[in-house]
Design an enzyme around this catalytic site. Structure first.
Site, short mmCIF file in Angstrom:
data_model
loop_
_atom_site.label_atom_id
_atom_site.label_comp_id
_atom_site.label_asym_id
_atom_site.label_seq_id
_atom_site.Cartn_x
_atom_site.Cartn_y
_atom_site.Cartn_z
N GLU A 181 30.19 51.60 49.98
CA GLU A 181 30.79 50.52 50.76
C GLU A 181 32.21 50.24 50.29
O GLU A 181 32.45 50.17 49.08
CB GLU A 181 30.00 49.21 50.58
CG GLU A 181 28.55 49.25 50.93
CD GLU A 181 27.89 47.90 50.66
OE1 GLU A 181 26.67 47.83 50.77
OE2 GLU A 181 28.59 46.92 50.32
N SER A 182 33.09 50.02 51.22
CA SER A 182 34.47 49.55 51.00
C SER A 182 35.41 50.66 50.54
O SER A 182 35.07 51.50 49.71
CB SER A 182 34.55 48.44 49.95
OG SER A 182 33.77 47.34 50.31
N LYS A 185 34.75 43.15 61.90
CA LYS A 185 35.27 41.96 61.20
C LYS A 185 36.73 41.75 61.58
O LYS A 185 37.50 42.70 61.66
CB LYS A 185 35.12 42.09 59.68
CG LYS A 185 35.94 43.15 58.99
CD LYS A 185 35.82 43.09 57.47
CE LYS A 185 36.43 44.33 56.83
NZ LYS A 185 36.24 44.41 55.39
N ASN A 230 29.10 48.79 46.25
CA ASN A 230 30.38 48.29 46.76
C ASN A 230 31.51 48.73 45.83
O ASN A 230 31.53 48.36 44.65
CB ASN A 230 30.36 46.76 46.92
CG ASN A 230 31.44 46.30 47.88
OD1 ASN A 230 32.45 47.01 48.09
ND2 ASN A 230 31.26 45.14 48.48
N LYS A 251 26.15 40.51 58.30
CA LYS A 251 26.96 40.58 57.09
C LYS A 251 27.43 39.17 56.78
O LYS A 251 28.27 38.60 57.47
CB LYS A 251 28.15 41.52 57.33
CG LYS A 251 28.94 41.86 56.10
CD LYS A 251 28.36 43.07 55.41
CE LYS A 251 29.05 43.38 54.10
NZ LYS A 251 30.42 43.88 54.27
N GLU A 275 23.24 45.04 47.77
CA GLU A 275 24.58 45.51 47.37
C GLU A 275 24.83 45.26 45.89
O GLU A 275 24.61 44.16 45.40
CB GLU A 275 25.62 44.75 48.21
CG GLU A 275 27.05 45.07 47.83
CD GLU A 275 28.02 44.29 48.70
OE1 GLU A 275 28.00 44.45 49.93
OE2 GLU A 275 28.80 43.50 48.12
O1 LIG Z 1 36.76 42.33 51.68
C1 LIG Z 1 36.91 41.25 51.06
O2 LIG Z 1 38.00 40.69 50.91
C2 LIG Z 1 35.71 40.57 50.48
C3 LIG Z 1 35.89 39.46 49.67
C4 LIG Z 1 34.80 38.78 49.14
C5 LIG Z 1 33.53 39.22 49.42
C6 LIG Z 1 33.33 40.33 50.26
C7 LIG Z 1 34.42 40.99 50.77
N1 LIG Z 1 34.27 42.07 51.62
C8 LIG Z 1 33.04 42.55 52.12
C9 LIG Z 1 33.02 44.00 52.03
O3 LIG Z 1 32.66 44.47 50.99
C10 LIG Z 1 33.56 44.82 53.17
O4 LIG Z 1 33.63 44.07 54.34
C11 LIG Z 1 32.81 46.11 53.49
O5 LIG Z 1 32.26 46.74 52.39
C12 LIG Z 1 33.74 47.06 54.24
O6 LIG Z 1 34.85 47.36 53.44
P1 LIG Z 1 36.18 48.03 54.02
O7 LIG Z 1 35.81 49.34 54.66
O8 LIG Z 1 37.06 48.24 52.84
O9 LIG Z 1 36.74 47.07 55.04
#
Ligand SMILES: O=C(O)c1ccccc1NCC(=O)[C@H](O)[C@H](O)COP(=O)(O)O
Length: 264
Positions: A221-222, A61, A191, A121, A170
């Site tokens: 996730e995230s 991304k 998430n 995604k 998710e």
């Molecule tokens: O990341 C955002 O800002 C976001 C905002 C609104 C909807 C989804 C969003 N993100 C998608 C994701 O959850 C992440 O791309 C994915 O889980 C990876 O997370 P990271 O490792 O923290 O980049």
């Protein structure tokens, strides 16, 4: 309608209406059905775990609503090849243009550059997008419980399954988990980021683990940024990870994957 998720979903409704005018669903379906190249997404994660390794879904991304532009030098094919070399199980490729600066070509290029299965995604709300995902080459789709009613999720899961695709559902809280558990998919993404406030807490996964029945595969996730974050998850038995930012900010995303998961 003032949170980002609601805004994104509004955009998606408009995008789907426009896409349907440009190309009929039956035409996209013909293209999707003509592809004979599905790669098993859930299978790839389980294979890694069976080898005693983490099942890493490595994300591609360029930007996000919460972080703005994350990576300037953005070449999806090179990133995908680097992930594949360094032990990723699967790819996750952002196809949303407006909020993540993603694109359909990112998915096509990333998939062509390696043999890993690919998650589209995006924010899927309509069967048209699911069918289009397969036409693009996706092997798995994301269903976000915060964005869909349980009956909608089941409908979209059926469309995906009919095309041979896997589903990652998710969730972010207990109520969403209950809805997600009505699906057939074994892949349950928790998430850590609240998509409305952007608050990111790893405790979200840890607190919900006990509520996920045996037979489901939790994907955290995230917000996995450091080896300590990955270690903490593993201590609690989490073996599958979806990671974006930590890799995207590194000069070589695959090397960052190695350092986060395999360097000790
Ligand atoms: O990341 C955002 O800002 C976001 C905002 C609104 C909807 C989804 C969003 N993100 C998608 C994701 O959850 C992440 O791309 C994915 O889980 C990876 O997370 P990271 O490792 O923290 O980049």
């Amino acid at each position: 309608m003032n949170d980002i998720l609601a805004k994104i979903l509004d955009t998606k409704r408009t995008e789907v209406a426009t896409a349907r005018q440009m190309r009929s669903e039956s035409e996209v379906l013909r293209e999707a059905q003509s592809r004979q190249d599905i790669r098993g997404f859930a299978r790839a994660i389980e294979d890694k775990i069976a080898q005693g390794k983490p099942g890493v879904i490595a994300e591609i991304k360029r930007a996000s609503p919460s972080k703005g532009v994350i990576r300037e030098d953005f070449r999806p094919a090179d990133i995908a090849a680097s992930y594949a070399c360094h032990g990723a199980a699967c790819l996750s490729v952002l196809t949303d243009v407006q909020y993540f600066q993603g694109g359909y070509d990112h998915l096509r290029q990333a998939r062509a550059a390696c043999s890993l299965p690919v998650l589209r995604k995006d924010f899927l709300i309509d069967p048209y997008q699911v069918i289009h995902a397969r036409a693009l080459g996706a092997d798995c789709i994301l269903l976000i419980a915060a964005a869909l009613a349980p009956a909608q999720m089941r409908e979209l899961e059926t469309v995906a399954a009919d095309l041979g695709m896997d589903v990652l559902v998710e969730v972010h809280d207990r109520e969403e988990l209950d809805a997600a558990l009505s699906l057939n998919t074994p892949l349950v993404g928790i998430n850590n980021r609240n998509l409305r406030t952007f608050e990111t807490r790893l405790e979200t996964t840890l607190a919900m683990l006990k509520d996920v029945p045996a037979g489901k595969r939790v994907v955290t996730e995230s917000g996995i940024l450091l080896p300590e974050d990955a270690d903490r998850m593993r201590e609690y038995g989490v073996q599958a990870f979806l990671v974006g930012e930590a890799f995207m900010r590194a000069p070589d995303p695959g090397t960052a994957l190695h350092e986060l998961f395999f360097a000790r």
